[in-house]
Design a protein around this motif. Structure first.
Motif, PDB file in Angstrom:
ATOM      1  N   GLY A  29      -8.586   0.953  -5.707  1.00 52.93           N
ATOM      2  CA  GLY A  29      -8.134   2.231  -5.492  1.00 52.93           C
ATOM      3  C   GLY A  29      -6.734   2.286  -4.973  1.00 52.93           C
ATOM      4  O   GLY A  29      -5.892   2.813  -5.583  1.00 52.93           O
ATOM      5  N   VAL A  30      -6.319   1.211  -4.245  1.00 53.61           N
ATOM      6  CA  VAL A  30      -4.658   1.180  -3.528  1.00 53.61           C
ATOM      7  C   VAL A  30      -4.194   0.660  -4.864  1.00 53.61           C
ATOM      8  O   VAL A  30      -2.811   1.347  -4.894  1.00 53.61           O
ATOM      9  N   GLN A  57      -4.370   0.827  -7.981  1.00 55.97           N
ATOM     10  CA  GLN A  57      -4.277   1.826  -9.069  1.00 55.97           C
ATOM     11  C   GLN A  57      -3.254   2.834  -8.627  1.00 55.97           C
ATOM     12  O   GLN A  57      -2.424   3.348  -9.452  1.00 55.97           O
ATOM     13  N   SER A  58      -3.255   3.128  -7.558  1.00 53.81           N
ATOM     14  CA  SER A  58      -2.444   4.496  -7.127  1.00 53.81           C
ATOM     15  C   SER A  58      -1.135   3.783  -7.157  1.00 53.81           C
ATOM     16  O   SER A  58      -0.100   4.672  -7.422  1.00 53.81           O
ATOM     17  N   ARG A  59      -0.792   2.347  -7.034  1.00 54.93           N
ATOM     18  CA  ARG A  59       0.525   1.960  -6.828  1.00 54.93           C
ATOM     19  C   ARG A  59       1.156   1.818  -8.201  1.00 54.93           C
ATOM     20  O   ARG A  59       2.336   1.694  -8.467  1.00 54.93           O
ATOM     21  N   LEU A  60       0.246   1.195  -8.977  1.00 56.16           N
ATOM     22  CA  LEU A  60       0.594   0.712 -10.253  1.00 56.16           C
ATOM     23  C   LEU A  60       0.710   1.635 -11.430  1.00 56.16           C
ATOM     24  O   LEU A  60       1.309   1.636 -12.591  1.00 56.16           O
ATOM     25  N   THR A  61      -0.497   2.359 -11.489  1.00 55.79           N
ATOM     26  CA  THR A  61      -0.564   3.678 -12.746  1.00 55.79           C
ATOM     27  C   THR A  61       0.544   4.698 -12.294  1.00 55.79           C
ATOM     28  O   THR A  61       1.240   4.983 -11.267  1.00 55.79           O
ATOM     29  N   ASN A  62       0.536   5.517 -13.346  1.00 60.56           N
ATOM     30  CA  ASN A  62       1.663   6.541 -13.291  1.00 60.56           C
ATOM     31  C   ASN A  62       1.061   7.742 -11.998  1.00 60.56           C
ATOM     32  O   ASN A  62      -0.092   7.809 -11.892  1.00 60.56           O
ATOM     33  N   PHE A  63       2.190   8.297 -11.491  1.00 64.25           N
ATOM     34  CA  PHE A  63       1.797   8.948 -10.247  1.00 64.25           C
ATOM     35  C   PHE A  63       0.901   9.960 -10.670  1.00 64.25           C
ATOM     36  O   PHE A  63      -0.085  10.440  -9.765  1.00 64.25           O
ATOM     37  N   VAL A  90       0.994  -1.231   0.077  1.00 61.21           N
ATOM     38  CA  VAL A  90       0.136   0.029   0.140  1.00 61.21           C
ATOM     39  C   VAL A  90       1.002   1.207   0.079  1.00 61.21           C
ATOM     40  O   VAL A  90       0.623   2.324  -0.606  1.00 61.21           O
ATOM     41  N   LEU A  91       1.882   1.263   0.816  1.00 58.95           N
ATOM     42  CA  LEU A  91       2.737   2.494   0.989  1.00 58.95           C
ATOM     43  C   LEU A  91       3.884   2.462   0.193  1.00 58.95           C
ATOM     44  O   LEU A  91       4.422   3.503  -0.021  1.00 58.95           O
TER      45      LEU A  91
END
Lengths: 96, 958
Positions: A63-64, A66-72, A11-12
Motif C-alpha cells: 500500500g505504501v 503504491q501510493s508513492r509510485l503510482t499516479n496520485f 513513506v511521506l
C-alpha cells in the motif's frame, strides 16, 4: 541518514524526524517481514501467527509503495473505496 | 455511545491499517480525512497514534515561518460534537503545540465542543491569545459568550482577559518612538469585538464590568507609557481632546480610543440605570489617572440633567481646584455648562470663591510661568496679572456665556476686549489644516489690475505677520503666474516694466509665459528677450540657499525659468521666437552657460544616489541654459531649411557651437547634470552639424562618467535612428568591452532599463526596420559581449513592445522571428545560455506570431531553470493546446516544476490547466496523455486534489 529518516523519506516523500503513524506502521511491517526473511537461530516461529501477520505486513508495504509510485489520482480512487467502507453504517448504508 | 453513534459501523483494525498505509502523502491525507464521516474512527485512529504528532511550526532561513496543514485535526473538529469526550481528550494532549495552525484548530474544536468539554480549553486559549497566535480570531468572543451563557463564567472571563486586556509590547524604534501596546486580538478585531465583550462582561459580572473595563484602560495607559504611575499626568488631552465624540479626536490611539468609548458609554449606562453615582465615580477616580478623571467628569456632565445625585457629585468636582487645570478643561467646562445654570446662589458663590482664587499655582510656579510669558518691557508683576487674567479668560470662554453666572458674562466681555476672543478655548490645543502659500490678493482681483497698478502693487506690497498661513511673496507670485498665463500678450509686451522687480515676481512672469505658450496663447518676444538678457547677468554665485521659502533670495530660479521659456519658445508654434530674434535668445542664454549653479558641492549633495543627472539637469541653471541653447540652434537651422536660406542660421549656429565648445575645452565642465543636458541635445547637435560633433566625440563620449551620461542620455531620450547609432557606435563598442570586463556604466537617466539594455533596444529596433543588416557588426558584438541578463531583457522587451503595437507589418515580424531563430540555434548548439530566452513568454503572448512557430521555441526556453512567465502564459497555452497538445502539456509540466515558488505565475497556470489537460486526454496522442498524467500527479501532490474532477468536467463539456 538513520532508519527513521530513510523510512519517512520513502513513506511521506520528505525527511521527517518526528513520529508519524504511517511511517511507524510501515517500519513495523518491514520488521515483521525481515524477521521471516532472516529467522533467528534461537527464535521460535509461530506458524499460525506468521500466516496472519505476514500477509498483513506485505499489504502495508504494498500500500505504501503504491501510493508513492503510482499516479496520485489512482490512490485517490483507492481511498474513495476505503472511505466507502469506513463510512458504512450498521445497516450497510454509506453516507455520501 | 450515543444513539447516533450506534448506527455507525465500528472500524476493524485491518481496514484502519489499510487506510493508513495509503496515507503517506499529505494530500492523500487531506482527501481521506476531509471525507471521513464515521466518528467511531476517532478512537481507532488514536490507538494507532495518528493524532500524536500535529505539525510543528517551521522557521525558514529568511526568518519567516510556515506550517504544514493537519488534516487529521480537521477531522477531529468535525467529530467534536459527535464524540466530544475522545476529541477533547486528544486535543488536550496537543495544547502544548506552538504552531498557530494547530492552535487555531483547538479554538475551532472548542467552538464545536459542548461547554463542559470546551471550558478546560479556556486557559490554553487565553495563553495563545497573549502570545499572539489568535490575533485574528474574532470567534473567541463568540466562544466566551457561549461559555458565559452556560454558566462557565470563569472560563469566559479568562478568554476576555486574554483577548482584550492590553499589555506592553516592544519599544518602537526611532526618534520619539513610544512603546507599542499588545492585545490578544489585533486592532481591527479588538475594536470590532469590544462592544460584544462589554455585553458579555455585563452579563457575567453586572457590578464589576465597569471596574474590569476601567482596569483595561488603565493597563493601556500604563503599557503605552502615556501614564507614569505616581506622576498624575498623562497626554490624553492631546490625543483625545474630547471624551465625547468630536472632530478634534484624531483616532490616533485606536486601542485607547476604543476603550475610552466603551468605558464612557458603560459609565453613563450604569448611572442612568440606577447605580449609585458615587460608586461609579469612585471606580474612575480610584486609579488617579487624569484620563479616568476626565471620563468621570464627562459621565457626570451627561447624567446631571437627569440625576440629582450626579448633579451633587458633579458640583463637588467643580469645586476641586486641580480640575480647573487646562488638562481637564474640555470635560470640566462641559460639566460646568451643565451644572452652573442650575446651581443655587450659595453654590455659585462657592464656585466663585474657588475660581477667583485661581490659577491654582504656588508663588514659585506662578512666577516661573509669568517669567516665561513676559512681554518685552513688561515687569514680572504685570506679567503675573496678565497671566491670571488670560487664565480666567480661557476658563470662562471654555464654559461659554450660556453656562456662566451673569457677573462672569460681563467679565468675559471685558477680558475679550483686552485680549481678543479665544476660539476653541475648551481645548488646550486645537488642530486645523491649511493649504498655501497664500496670496494677499486673489487671482481674480489681480486680473483686473492695469499694468502700471500691477507693477506698483508688486513693487510695494510687503508681507505682514510671519506665520506660514499668512500672505507671502510666494503666494502672490503664484497668483501672478496664473494671471500672466491669461494675459500673456499684454504682459510680455510690457516685460521691461518687470526689470526692477524682485526675482520672485520675475520668475513668475517667465513661468506664466511658458504656461501661456503651452496653452497656445500669444507671447511678444522683443522686450521679453531684452528683459531675459538683463536677468541673465544678475549676480548669483550658486551657493546653497537657506532661510525663507516664501520668496526667492537668489536669481537662479528666475534665470532657470527664463531658460525654460526660451526652450519653450523654440518649439514649433505660431508664437515661438521668430527667426531673426533667435540671436537675442543666444545673447540671453550666454551668461547662464557658465553659471555657477550647480556647484560641485550641490551636485555631490543632490546628485549621486539621490537624483540622476538628467533630473538634476532640469533643476539646475547651467544645464537648463545648455538645453535651451542647443534647441535654439536646432530651431535656427529648422527655420533656415524651411525658408531655404542656410545663411539665416549661420550666426546662431556658430555662436551656439562655440558656447558648447567652451564647456568641453580647453577645460571640460565636470558636471554630470551638464553632461545629461548635452546628452539630451546630442541628436540635435548631430543634426545641426554632424562634422562638428564627430570632431568632438573624444570629448563628448569620453571613457568616463561624463561620456557615459551623454551617451546613455542620448539613447534614452531619442528614438532609434541609424545616424544616431552610427555616431554613437565607437562609444557603444567601448561600453560593451567595459561591461564585458565587469565595469559599470553610469546612467544619465535612471529607470527600469539600464544603458546597456537601452542600447540593445535601439539595435533590435533598427534591425526590425531593416536599418541595419542581420550581421551588423555592433549587433553581433552586442550579443557576444553584453551580459546575459541584458540580452534576455532586450529580447523580452522586444516581444512586449510587439505585443503592445497594432498593425506591425509582415517584414519586421519576419525579421524578428529570423533573429530570434539565430539565438535559438546558438542555444541549441550550446554557444549561449538558454536563459537568454527568459523573456520569450512575451513573444508567445504578443499574438503576433503563429503558435506553430513559438510553441517549439517556448518548449526549449522553459527548460532553463530561471524561466518565469510571471502569469503571462496560461491563456495562450490553453488557446494553442489543440494545435500541439503534447507540446503544450510538456510546457505546462516544466513551468509547474520550475515555478513552485511563484504563487502568482502558478495561479495562472493552474487556472488554465484543466483546459490544457482535457485537450491532451481527448487528443488520443500517447505523448500528450503521458505528459497530462505527469501534470495531474504533480498538481495532486501539490494539493490541487480537485484537478481530477475539473478535468473530467471539462472533457464531458467539450
Amino acid at each position: 541518514m538513520n532508519a527513521r529518516r530513510r523510512h519517512s523519506a520513502l513513506v511521506l516523500g520528505r525527511v521527517e524526524t518526528r513520529e508519524d503513524a504511517t511511517v511507524n506502521l510501515f517500519r513495523d511491517s518491514l520488521r515483521d517481514i525481515e524477521r521471516v526473511r532472516h529467522p533467528g537461530r534461537g527464535r521460535e516461529v509461530d506458524m499460525d501467527d506468521l500466516r496472519t501477520r505476514f500477509p498483513r505486513a506485505l499489504q502495508v508495504v504494498e500500500g505504501v509503495l503504491q501510493s508513492r509510485l503510482t499516479n496520485f489520482f489512482e490512490t485517490v480512487d483507492d481511498l474513495s473505496d476505503l472511505l466507502d467502507a469506513a463510512n458504512e453504517r450498521e445497516d450497510g448504508a454509506v453516507d455520501i | 455511545m450515543t444513539e447516533a453513534q450506534q448506527t455507525w459501523r465500528e472500524p476493524d483494525a485491518d481496514l484502519v491499517r489499510r487506510a493508513m498505509s495509503r496515507l503517506g502523502d499529505l494530500q492523500h491525507r487531506r482527501v481521506f480525512y476531509e471525507k471521513l464521516e464515521n466518528p467511531l474512527w476517532v478512537d481507532a485512529l488514536d490507538r494507532e497514534g495518528v493524532f500524536d504528532s500535529p505539525p510543528e511550526l517551521v522557521v525558514n532561513e529568511d526568518g519567516t515561518a510556515h506550517s504544514a496543514p493537519w488534516p487529521e485535526g480537521g477531522y477531529l473538529i468535525r467529530m467534536a460534537s459527535s464524540v466530544p469526550g475522545p476529541v477533547a481528550r486528544i486535543l488536550q494532549r496537543t495544547c502544548t503545540s506552538t504552531n498557530p495552525y494547530v492552535r487555531q484548530l483547538i479554538l475551532r474544536a472548542a467552538m464545536a465542543l459542548p461547554p463542559d468539554h470546551a471550558a478546560p480549553f479556556a486557559k490554553p486559549l487565553a495563553q495563545y491569545l497573549e502570545e499572539g497566535s489568535l490575533a485574528h480570531a474574532r470567534e473567541v468572543v463568540d466562544l466566551a459568550e457561549r461559555l458565559a451563557e452556560s454558566g462557565k463564567r470563569k472560563a469566559a472571563m479568562r478568554l476576555l482577559q486574554g483577548a482584550f486586556r492590553p499589555r506592553a509590547g516592544e519599544e518602537a524604534a526611532g526618534l520619539g518612538g513610544k512603546r507599542t501596546v499588545k492585545t490578544g486580538l489585533e486592532r481591527y478585531w479588538f475594536e470590532d469585538g469590544l462592544p460584544d465583550a462589554v455585553r458579555i462582561l455585563v452579563a457575567v459580572q453586572p457590578e464589576k464590568a465597569l471596574t474590569t473595563l476601567v482596569s483595561w484602560l488603565e493597563a493601556f495607559m500604563t503599557a503605552s507609557g502615556e501614564y507614569v504611575p505616581g506622576r498624575l499626568y498623562d497626554l490624553s488631552h492631546i490625543w483625545r481632546p474630547s471624551i465625547a465624540p468630536h472632530e478634534q479626536n484624531q483616532g490616533s490611539e485606536e486601542l485607547g480610543d476604543a476603550l475610552i468609548d466603551a468605558v464612557r458609554d458603560l459609565g453613563v449606562r450604569d448611572v442612568l440605570g440606577g447605580r449609585d453615582v458615587a460608586d461609579v465615580v469612585e471606580v474612575f477616580e480610584r486609579n488617579g489617572q487624569p484620563l479616568s478623571q476626565r471620563i468621570a467628569l464627562h459621565v457626570l456632565a451627561v447624567t446631571s440633567p437627569d440625576t440629582d445625585a450626579a448633579r451633587d457629585v458633579g458640583f463637588e468636582r467643580l469645586l476641586m481646584p486641580a480640575l480647573m487645570d487646562s488638562d481637564y478643561r474640555h470635560e470640566y467646562a462641559s460639566l460646568a455648562r451643565a451644572i452652573l445654570p442650575l446651581a443655587s446662589e450659595e453654590q455659585v458663590e462657592a464656585w466663585a470663591g474657588v475660581f477667583d482664587a485661581g490659577p491654582h499655582l504656588d508663588d514659585e510656579k506662578l512666577a516661573e510661568a509669568a517669567e516665561h510669558r513676559k512681554l518685552e518691557g513688561e515687569t514680572l508683576e504685570d506679567s503675573k496679572v496678565r497671566y491670571r487674567e488670560v487664565w480666567r479668560l480661557k476658563l470662562l470662554s471654555a464654559i461659554s456665556r450660556d453656562g456662566l453666572p451673569p457677573r462672569y458674562v460681563d467679565e468675559l466681555a471685558s477680558l475679550e476686549e483686552r485680549y481678543g476672543v479665544m476660539d476653541h478655548a475648551e481645548f488646550p490645543s486645537y488642530s486645523t489644516s491649511w493649504v498655501g502659500p497664500t496670496s494677499p490678493v486673489t487671482e481674480e482681483d489681480l486680473m483686473s489690475y492695469g499694468v502700471a497698478d500691477l507693477i506698483e502693487y508688486l513693487r510695494t506690497w510687503r508681507p505682514g505677520r510671519p506665520e506660514p498661513w499668512d500672505p507671502s511673496k510666494e503666494g502672490l507670485a503664484r497668483a501672478l503666474q496664473a494671471v500672466v498665463a491669461k494675459r500673456s500678450e499684454e504682459l510680455s509686451a510690457a516685460a521691461a516694466a518687470f526689470a526692477d522687480l524682485e526675482p520672485t515676481y520675475v520668475r513668475a512672469l517667465f513661468s506664466g509665459l511658458s504656461d501661456a505658450l503651452k496653452n497656445g496663447e500669444p507671447v511678444v518676444w522683443e522686450d521679453l528677450l531684452v528683459l531675459a538678457a538683463s536677468v541673465a547677468v544678475r549676480e548669483d554665485d550658486g551657493s546653497e540657499v537657506s532661510g525663507s521659502m516664501d520668496e526667492d533670495l537668489v536669481w537662479r530660479f528666475a534665470q532657470r525659468s527664463m531658460a525654460a521659456l526660451i526652450e519653450q519658445g523654440t518649439r514649433e508654434s505660431d508664437y515661438g521666437i521668430p527667426g531673426p530674434q533667435l540671436v537675442r535668445a543666444v545673447d540671453a542664454l550666454e551668461p547662464l552657460v557658465s553659471h555657477a549653479d550647480p556647484t560641485v558641492e550641490h551636485e555631490e549633495r543632490y546628485g549621486g544616489s539621490n537624483m540622476d543627472p538628467l533630473t538634476l539637469s532640469l533643476n539646475t541653471t547651467r544645464p537648463a541654459a545648455m538645453r535651451a541653447l542647443i534647441r535654439v540652434a536646432a530651431r535656427a537651422k529648422e527655420i533656415a531649411e524651411e525658408e531655404q536660406a542656410a545663411d539665416a542660421s549661420e550666426e546662431v549656429v556658430s555662436r551656439v557651437l562655440a558656447l558648447v565648445d567652451a564647456r568641453l575645452q580647453p577645460e571640460k565642465d565636470p558636471s554630470l547634470a551638464e553632461a545629461a543636458a548635452l546628452g539630451e541635445g546630442f541628436g540635435r547637435l548631430v543634426w545641426v552639424d554632424r562634422g562638428w560633433t564627430e570632431e568632438r566625440l573624444s570629448l563628448l563620449l569620453s571613457a568616463d562618467a561624463f561620456g557615459d551620461v551623454i551617451g546613455s542620455t542620448a539613447l534614452a531620450t531619442y528614438q532609434p535612428s541609424r545616424v544616431l547609432l552610427e555616431v554613437l557606435s565607437p562609444w557603444a563598442r567601448m561600453v560593451l568591452e567595459r561591461v564585458a570586463r565587469g565595469e559599470d556604466v553610469v546612467a544619465g537617466w535612471r529607470r527600469d532599463r539600464g544603458p546597456v539594455e537601452v542600447l540593445g533596444d535601439h539595435l533590435m529596433m533598427l534591425r526590425l526596420w531593416d536599418a541595419i543588416p542581420p550581421d551588423d557588426e555592433l549587433l553581433t558584438l552586442y550579443f557576444e559581449q553584453a551580459p546575459l541578463e541584458a540580452r534576455a531583457k532586450v529580447l523580452g522587451h522586444l516581444g512586449w513592445l510587439l505585443g503592445r503595437s497594432d498593425d506591425v507589418p509582415e517584414g519586421p515580424l519576419r525579421r524578428a522571428m529570423d533573429f530570434l531563430d539565430t539565438r535559438v540555434v546558438r542555444v541549441r548548439r550550446g554557444d549561449t545560455d538558454p536563459q537568454e530566452l527568459d523573456g520569450f513568454y512575451w513573444w508567445a503572448r504578443s499574438a503576433k506570431f503563429p503558435p506553430e512557430w513559438w510553441l517549439p521555441r517556448l518548449e526549449e526556453a522553459v527548460r532553463a531553470p530561471g524561466f518565469n512567465p510571471r502569469g503571462m502564459l496560461g491563456e495562450v497555452l490553453e488557446e494553442s493546446a489543440s494545435l500541439a497538445p503534447a507540446s503544450v502539456a510538456r510546457i505546462l509540466e516544466q513551468l509547474l516544476i520550475h515555478g513552485r515558488n511563484e504563487p502568482f505565475g502558478r495561479y495562472d497556470l493552474i487556472e488554465h490547466a484543466p483546459g490544457i489537460l482535457a485537450i491532451a486526454y481527448e487528443s488520443g496522442d500517447g505523448d500528450a496523455v503521458a505528459a497530462a498524467d505527469r501534470v495531474m500527479d504533480l498538481l495532486g501532490r501539490a494539493g490541487h486534489v480537485e484537478i481530477g474532477d475539473e478535468v473530467s468536467a471539462r472533457r464531458q463539456r467539450e
